[in-house]
Structure formats: C-alpha cells, structure tokens
Motif scaffolding. Sequence first.
Motif, PDB file in Angstrom:
ATOM      1  N   UNK A 119       0.848  -1.188   0.000  1.00 56.10           N
ATOM      2  CA  UNK A 119       0.000   0.000   0.000  1.00 56.10           C
ATOM      3  C   UNK A 119       0.885   1.239   0.000  1.00 56.10           C
ATOM      4  N   UNK A 120       0.344   2.414  -0.302  1.00 50.54           N
ATOM      5  CA  UNK A 120       1.169   3.626  -0.355  1.00 50.54           C
ATOM      6  C   UNK A 120       1.940   3.924   0.930  1.00 50.54           C
ATOM      7  N   UNK A 121       1.428   3.449   2.070  1.00 53.85           N
ATOM      8  CA  UNK A 121       2.142   3.693   3.333  1.00 53.85           C
ATOM      9  C   UNK A 121       3.250   2.679   3.583  1.00 53.85           C
ATOM     10  N   UNK A 122       3.456   1.752   2.627  1.00 51.29           N
ATOM     11  CA  UNK A 122       4.532   0.771   2.750  1.00 51.29           C
ATOM     12  C   UNK A 122       4.138  -0.525   3.415  1.00 51.29           C
ATOM     13  N   UNK A 123       2.911  -0.646   3.890  1.00 51.90           N
ATOM     14  CA  UNK A 123       2.466  -1.890   4.530  1.00 51.90           C
ATOM     15  C   UNK A 123       2.042  -2.903   3.459  1.00 51.90           C
ATOM     16  N   UNK A 124       2.128  -4.200   3.753  1.00 51.15           N
ATOM     17  CA  UNK A 124       1.745  -5.215   2.776  1.00 51.15           C
ATOM     18  C   UNK A 124       0.270  -5.118   2.412  1.00 51.15           C
ATOM     19  N   UNK A 125      -0.040  -5.339   1.141  1.00 52.13           N
ATOM     20  CA  UNK A 125      -1.436  -5.371   0.703  1.00 52.13           C
ATOM     21  C   UNK A 125      -2.096  -6.660   1.170  1.00 52.13           C
ATOM     22  N   UNK A 126      -3.292  -6.548   1.703  1.00 53.88           N
ATOM     23  CA  UNK A 126      -4.036  -7.724   2.138  1.00 53.88           C
ATOM     24  C   UNK A 126      -4.471  -8.592   0.967  1.00 53.88           C
ATOM     25  N   UNK A 127      -4.342  -8.060  -0.264  1.00 48.79           N
ATOM     26  CA  UNK A 127      -4.775  -8.791  -1.449  1.00 48.79           C
ATOM     27  C   UNK A 127      -3.639  -9.559  -2.116  1.00 48.79           C
ATOM     28  N   UNK A 128      -2.422  -9.457  -1.596  1.00 43.89           N
ATOM     29  CA  UNK A 128      -1.267 -10.088  -2.233  1.00 43.89           C
ATOM     30  C   UNK A 128      -1.189 -11.558  -1.821  1.00 43.89           C
ATOM     31  N   UNK A 129      -1.410 -12.510  -2.759  1.00 48.07           N
ATOM     32  CA  UNK A 129      -1.343 -13.933  -2.395  1.00 48.07           C
ATOM     33  C   UNK A 129       0.009 -14.332  -1.805  1.00 48.07           C
ATOM     34  N   UNK A 130       1.064 -13.687  -2.274  1.00 46.00           N
ATOM     35  CA  UNK A 130       2.399 -14.005  -1.749  1.00 46.00           C
ATOM     36  C   UNK A 130       2.478 -13.655  -0.259  1.00 46.00           C
ATOM     37  N   UNK A 131       1.848 -12.551   0.120  1.00 40.93           N
ATOM     38  CA  UNK A 131       1.873 -12.170   1.531  1.00 40.93           C
ATOM     39  C   UNK A 131       0.936 -13.035   2.363  1.00 40.93           C
ATOM     40  N   UNK A 132      -0.141 -13.542   1.760  1.00 34.90           N
ATOM     41  CA  UNK A 132      -1.003 -14.492   2.478  1.00 34.90           C
ATOM     42  C   UNK A 132      -0.170 -15.699   2.905  1.00 34.90           C
ATOM     43  N   UNK A 133       0.630 -16.232   1.981  1.00 35.08           N
ATOM     44  CA  UNK A 133       1.478 -17.372   2.316  1.00 35.08           C
ATOM     45  C   UNK A 133       2.553 -16.971   3.320  1.00 35.08           C
ATOM     46  N   UNK A 134       3.127 -15.791   3.149  1.00 38.85           N
ATOM     47  CA  UNK A 134       4.154 -15.348   4.093  1.00 38.85           C
ATOM     48  C   UNK A 134       3.588 -15.264   5.518  1.00 38.85           C
ATOM     49  N   UNK A 135       2.339 -14.798   5.654  1.00 37.64           N
ATOM     50  CA  UNK A 135       1.716 -14.734   6.986  1.00 37.64           C
ATOM     51  C   UNK A 135       1.540 -16.131   7.580  1.00 37.64           C
ATOM     52  N   UNK A 136       1.137 -17.089   6.743  1.00 39.63           N
ATOM     53  CA  UNK A 136       0.970 -18.467   7.222  1.00 39.63           C
ATOM     54  C   UNK A 136       2.312 -19.050   7.657  1.00 39.63           C
ATOM     55  N   UNK A 137       3.362 -18.749   6.899  1.00 41.26           N
ATOM     56  CA  UNK A 137       4.688 -19.252   7.246  1.00 41.26           C
ATOM     57  C   UNK A 137       5.212 -18.608   8.525  1.00 41.26           C
ATOM     58  N   UNK A 138       4.860 -17.343   8.746  1.00 44.82           N
ATOM     59  CA  UNK A 138       5.253 -16.676   9.988  1.00 44.82           C
ATOM     60  C   UNK A 138       4.607 -17.358  11.194  1.00 44.82           C
TER      61      UNK A 138
END
Length: 444
Positions: A97-116
């Motif tokens: 997002x413009x503020x630098x936080x991960x987009x909730x719509x990014x599938x790559x970040x969905x997996x990264x959250x699960x791995x965390x």
Amino acid sequence: MNRQQEFVLRTIEERDIRFVRLWFTDVLGTLKSVAVAPAELEGAFSEGIGFDGSSIDGFARVYEADMLLRPDASTFQVLPWRGKNPGTARMFADILLPNGSPSLADPRDVLRRALTKAGDLGFTFYTHPEIEFYLFEKELRRGRPVPVDSAGFFDHVPHGTAHDFRRAAITMLENMGISVEFSHHEGGPGQNEIDLRYADALSMADNIQTFKAVVKEVALEQGYFASFMPKPMAGEPGSGMHTHLSLFEGDTNAFHEPGAPYQLSGTGRHFIAGLLRYAPEFTAITNQYVNSYKRLWGGAEAPAHICWGHNNRSAMVRVPMYKPSKGQSTRVEVRSLDAAANPYLAYSVLLGAGLKGIEDELDLPPEAEDDVWNLTERERRAMGIEPLPASLDEAIRTMEESDFVAEVLGEHVFDFVLRNKRAEWAAYRDQVTEFEIKQDLRRL
C-alpha cells in the motif's frame, strides 16, 4: 541497500540486462508482469513502483487503486528464453500500500503470513509438487484439443515429442536455478509430469509460477501449447499437482518418529488430521474451477473422498515410504490439489489446516486400506469416509461458512474468491452443453 540488491544491480550491468520484468500474481493465480528499465531499479528497491491495483482481479476497489510493487532481490533470474543480448531478467514483487504496509490482497503475503505463524511455533514448511499438464497441437480440431501423442504412463517413445519437450523445459528450469527431480510421460495421451525438488513453501510457490511460464514458453517454441486445465478431455486422466508436505524443527523432521507406524510422529498424525478435518472448507481454494470437480470425480486415482492411507492412491492424503530408513524423507502427500490452483493460497490453507490439527491435537481416524472408489456409498459411510465437495457450487457453500479459511486468507481475499467463484458458477449454470443437446434435443 542490502547485498542481494547490490548483486542484482551489478549483474544487470555486467550481463547487459536491458529489461527487468517484475512478476506478481493475482488472487486467482494468474501471473502478471510489468517491465522496468534497469535505471529505475534502485528506486524500486527502496520505494517501490506505483501501479493501478484496481485493474488487477481482487486487488483493490477503484477509489483505493494506488498500490506499489517492490521487487524481491532474492528471486532475481535471467530469463533464458528472451535471448542473451540484450538480456531480460525477472524478479517477483511484493504488493504494498502507499504507506509501505503489505497489501491484504497479495497472495504471496497471504502465504508469508501463514509461514510466519508456523515459524512462531518453531516450524519450517517444505513442499515438493508433482505437476501434471497436457501438450496439445496448436490448432483445435472440431473445437477439441488434439494431444501431441498417444503414449501412456512412463512410456518411452523414441524421438518422441514429449522427450524433446521435457528435456528443453528442464534445461530451461535448471538454468533459472529451479531443480527438477523426475520427469516422465503421464497416463493420458500428451500428458506429462515434472516433479520439482523440495524447497520452502514460498520459494516453491514462486518456482511453480515460473514453471508454468517456462512450460508454456517451451511449448510455443516447439509449435504446441501446454494446458494445466484440471480435466481437458473427457475419458482421460485429469492433471493434478500432488504435493508432498513436511515440517522441520531446525534440521529435524517433525513428522519422523523411528519405530512408529510408517515412521510417522504424533505431530505428523495431528497434521494429517487437520488436513482431513478442514478439507471440505479449503477445497474451493485447492480446486478453484468448475472443471476441477470433473477431475476429482472422474476416477483415475483422483481423490474424491476424505481419507488417508499408506500405499493407497485413491486416498486424499497418503504417507509415502519410499525410503523408510531415511528419517528426513518422512512426509505426507496431498493428492487433491489440481495443477490450476493458486500455489500461494493453496499452500496457505494446507499449512493452516495442518497447524490447526497440531494445535488442537486432533485425532487421526483409521486409515483407508481399500480402493475407496470400489467401495459402495454405504460401505464408505460405515467407515466414516465423507466425500469432498462434488461441485464448485458445493465447495463455495462450504467455504463461505468457514471461519478457518477466512482467518488464513484474510477477509479481503476470502471475500473476493467467493464473489469470483459464485460468478463462475452462475455463468457455468447458464450454459446449455453439448451433452444436453445430444441427450435431449430430439428426445424431448
């Protein structure tokens, strides 16, 4: 700037790379690409590159469209099919997002959250997929795909099209740093399988997206086209993506316990129990198309029932024992995924289900020793074996009641998938098929 980013910039200069493609994936798993000039990369690493997220399926609404792509320098690879001079390279990019936080719509970040979450429990998640696909002649015949050969499982065809294709594709994959373990002709005419060497789940999801791009590029170069459609031809096997899963605690395989049945630890048994418990809820993710259910319910070793077994290829989950004396190889194989799944989301829900099984210490039901397809419905019920959803509609209805899937995916992705799949089912239901015309037009 970190060392990986410095390496990328140096390599681009030394190898005369003129074009850099940033790859990312939409919610449905479609690979997207935007090319940037090398001179823009330093800024892209630090600040990202702006794009219109509302134009990408599932990313953003029109009034919140501004989004950023930030390349992941660890994924840098030269694209071998684009020629050597001037060269073209690619990197996967994260969506911000413009503020630098991960987009909730990014599938790559969905997996990264699960791995965390897995990491917080002390686990590293590894996957190893067996990816099936069909090779067809470039032109359809009477509206139908034409396989490039009539060979079958493990067939060796001298000077065969599939041999040449697999050799070229594997060479290209290995040139990009993606290791291949096995390859062979599969059971359907023109059907092939290539198995990727195990890796951590995020790297593997990136590798699968690269794999699909490579397979399609090589097919086009050789005058064919490749399809990962789950069931492209009636009466022939579907294309799955059987995936082997394992959890490690440091260098120790958390699924391995010497002397236990099938060398499978309590952690491994709870993990499988979680997969079975939540299978109906996540099937709309692992099998996301109308066509997916024609593979699942088409026989030919496709798993349509929720059960597990050791050497049972009709079961949804299998515990292979190719090397029972080697503890590091203990793993579970999920056979329900099809080759058209979004790997980021699919691996997220599989990991999430397995972790729920571990956290809740779910009991593993008795294994299925019989060919589940040959049992009667009454016999399956008596054994407590429930069916997977029989259609996309049923899978959607089950998923929309799932707090588990909503938690793993996040509400944004969860809601978009449901909206998209409801629309697909409605469009499918509106069709009058060739089967109906042949069956009923003159009879009724």
